[in-house]
Write a protein that holds these residues in place. Structure first.
Motif, PDB file in Angstrom:
ATOM      1  N   LYS A   4      97.036-153.622  34.924  1.00  0.00           N
ATOM      2  CA  LYS A   4      98.074-153.156  34.012  1.00  0.00           C
ATOM      3  C   LYS A   4      97.577-153.032  32.581  1.00  0.00           C
ATOM      4  O   LYS A   4      97.951-152.091  31.868  1.00  0.00           O
ATOM      5  CB  LYS A   4      99.281-154.105  34.067  1.00  0.00           C
ATOM      6  N   ASP A   5      96.758-153.971  32.141  1.00  0.00           N
ATOM      7  CA  ASP A   5      96.272-153.926  30.760  1.00  0.00           C
ATOM      8  C   ASP A   5      95.434-152.683  30.514  1.00  0.00           C
ATOM      9  O   ASP A   5      95.571-152.007  29.494  1.00  0.00           O
ATOM     10  CB  ASP A   5      95.453-155.183  30.446  1.00  0.00           C
ATOM     11  N   VAL A   6      94.562-152.361  31.477  1.00  0.00           N
ATOM     12  CA  VAL A   6      93.723-151.171  31.323  1.00  0.00           C
ATOM     13  C   VAL A   6      94.569-149.909  31.388  1.00  0.00           C
ATOM     14  O   VAL A   6      94.397-148.978  30.594  1.00  0.00           O
ATOM     15  CB  VAL A   6      92.627-151.150  32.406  1.00  0.00           C
ATOM     16  N   ALA A   7      95.521-149.862  32.338  1.00  0.00           N
ATOM     17  CA  ALA A   7      96.391-148.688  32.455  1.00  0.00           C
ATOM     18  C   ALA A   7      97.240-148.512  31.206  1.00  0.00           C
ATOM     19  O   ALA A   7      97.455-147.387  30.733  1.00  0.00           O
ATOM     20  CB  ALA A   7      97.278-148.829  33.687  1.00  0.00           C
ATOM     21  N   ARG A   8      97.705-149.613  30.637  1.00  0.00           N
ATOM     22  CA  ARG A   8      98.546-149.534  29.437  1.00  0.00           C
ATOM     23  C   ARG A   8      97.768-148.935  28.266  1.00  0.00           C
ATOM     24  O   ARG A   8      98.273-148.069  27.548  1.00  0.00           O
ATOM     25  CB  ARG A   8      99.054-150.937  29.092  1.00  0.00           C
ATOM     26  N   VAL A   9      96.540-149.390  28.078  1.00  0.00           N
ATOM     27  CA  VAL A   9      95.727-148.877  26.978  1.00  0.00           C
ATOM     28  C   VAL A   9      95.361-147.412  27.214  1.00  0.00           C
ATOM     29  O   VAL A   9      95.403-146.582  26.298  1.00  0.00           O
ATOM     30  CB  VAL A   9      94.467-149.737  26.806  1.00  0.00           C
TER      31      VAL A   9
END
Length: 434
Positions: free
Chosen positions: A317-322
């Protein structure tokens, strides 16, 4: 000690801290790559006397020993260990699934079709009722538009941009379970709902303006209700494999408002492969209607598109969010230019087969203007204007984190060598003289 550890863990679990960590890592990768390339080039062009110096100092080299304190090597080893810890479970789970799939293939017969061969191709799944996308999916979209499935999570402002002929706003919401949900509202000036509907439904034309879409093909069509089965392959960055989508789409019409629903569906004739990776959980739907123009009050010469989208791409999620935050505006600008090109093409009375299928809609009667979502998103805008973290997300990268990170990195690097200590001592003396 235990209380300090709990506070540190709670701090790391915050979305803002996780986003900052991903940003720092993404910025650090090219820097470390440049450093490695510089070392290789510098070592290849070294003078000959450096070889003798290396032989004399070889006994004193301590490559694996890390001195106490937060040094550059310790920071690098820590980042590498964290990356390995996050990747190792996924590798183990994927290997386990692969072994289990091979075991099931050995036990199951090669031909998965029935005795009558009715499942030999993918179309046999949908023959008869043609209910790939049903009224339940429409109800799910209406509930999302009515903001009845939000739970305890609220919408957060993500972006707001305005051009000469388009207004764009985007929000996101992170449920406790499931992928991140995105909502956007786009207002096209000088556009009709019918034209916008045809544009979003035309996958062949999308290949011309969407650089992420590498392949698009219509697998099946059902003229009875306008349902289509589409196969997509999207390009992803070099560190991710491409993604494959098989989704069904259907359009409902209520007056001059169109509800376009697309969701992921199974298709037996195209089994899953390792690459490209298939996205099974996929829901992307629009509400298209005519609205008053923001630049010409009193005239309904504009078209509003409210998009609700979520999917499980298999990315943290963190990578997708960025990635979404940094690439969203570029994708929206390509969408705008693609729509204007489609508008110009349609002015020449060119009607594609996808546009003909988009006109096959299911008539329904939907009352209300779906105001709860509008109120929720307006409240999110007000909160974001007063929240510093939301402002950082809205306007892009927060440069104060870059300054702090650069200062910490500089201190860590300079503190590990003799030259760095001399520079720090010199700076301290100059400050003392002032």
């Amino acid at each position: 000690m235990a209380g300090w550890c709990e506070e540190a863990v709670a701090l790391l679990r915050r979305p803002a801290v996780a986003e900052m960590a991903v940003d720092v890592l993404l910025c650090a990768v090219p820097i470390w790559a440049a450093v490695m390339i510089g070392l290789v080039v510098g070592w290849s062009w070294r003078p000959r006397w450096t070889g003798l110096l290396f032989l004399g100092l070889r006994s004193r080299l301590r490559l694996l020993w890390v001195p106490p304190g937060l040094g550059a090597r310790r920071l690098w080893l820590a980042c590498t260990a964290l990356s390995a810890c996050s990747v190792a479970p996924r590798l183990l789970s994927s290997a386990f699934r692969r072994c289990r799939g091979k075991h099931q293939d050995k036990l199951a017969p090669e031909d998965h079709a029935g005795d009558d061969g009715g499942c030999a191709d993918g179309r046999a799944i949908f023959e008869g009722e043609h209910d790939t996308v049903t009224e339940k999916d429409l109800e799910h979209l209406l509930q999302l538009l009515d903001n009845k499935e939000s739970g305890d999570t609220a919408w957060q402002n993500l972006m707001e941009r305005t051009t000469s002929n388009m207004t764009y706003k985007a929000w996101r919401r992170e449920p406790e379970e499931g992928p991140i949900m995105y909502c956007s509202r786009t207002i096209f000036e000088d556009a009709t709902p019918e034209l916008v509907r045809d544009f979003f439904w035309d996958g062949d034309f999308r290949l011309k303006w969407d650089p992420m879409l590498a392949y698009s093909k219509t697998l099946d069509e059902f003229p009875q209700n306008g349902t289509t089965i589409v196969h997509w392959i999207k390009k992803f960055p070099f560190f991710c494999s491409d993604r494959e989508y098989i989704f069904g789409g259907r359009i409902w019409e209520s007056g001059k408002t169109y509800y376009c629903v697309t969701k992921g569906v199974p298709y037996l004739s195209l089994p899953k492969k390792e690459k490209p990776r298939r996205v099974e959980l996929y829901f992307s739907s629009w509400r298209i209607r005519a609205v008053q123009s923001p630049k010409q009050p009193g005239q309904q010469s504009a078209c509003e598109v409210t998009l609700v989208h979520y999917e499980d791409m298999g990315i943290p999620k963190d990578v997708a969010r960025v990635a979404v935050r940094h690439g969203m505006w570029g994708a929206v600008k390509k969408l705008q230019s693609g729509f204007r090109a489609y508008q110009q093409m349609r002015a020449e009375n060119t009607l594609s087969h996808s546009a003909i299928m988009a006109r096959v809609t299911t008539k329904v009667s939907i009352a209300g203007s779906n105001g709860p979502l509008d109120q929720e998103l307006s409240a999110a805008d007000k909160i974001s204007n007063s929240d510093e973290n939301s402002r950082a997300v809205q306007h892009g990268f927060d440069w104060k984190w870059l300054v702090v990170g650069g200062a910490v990195a500089a201190v860590c690097v300079l503190n590990t060598g003799l030259v760095g200590k001399v520079l720090l001592l010199g700076a301290a003396r100059r400050q003392a003289r002032k």
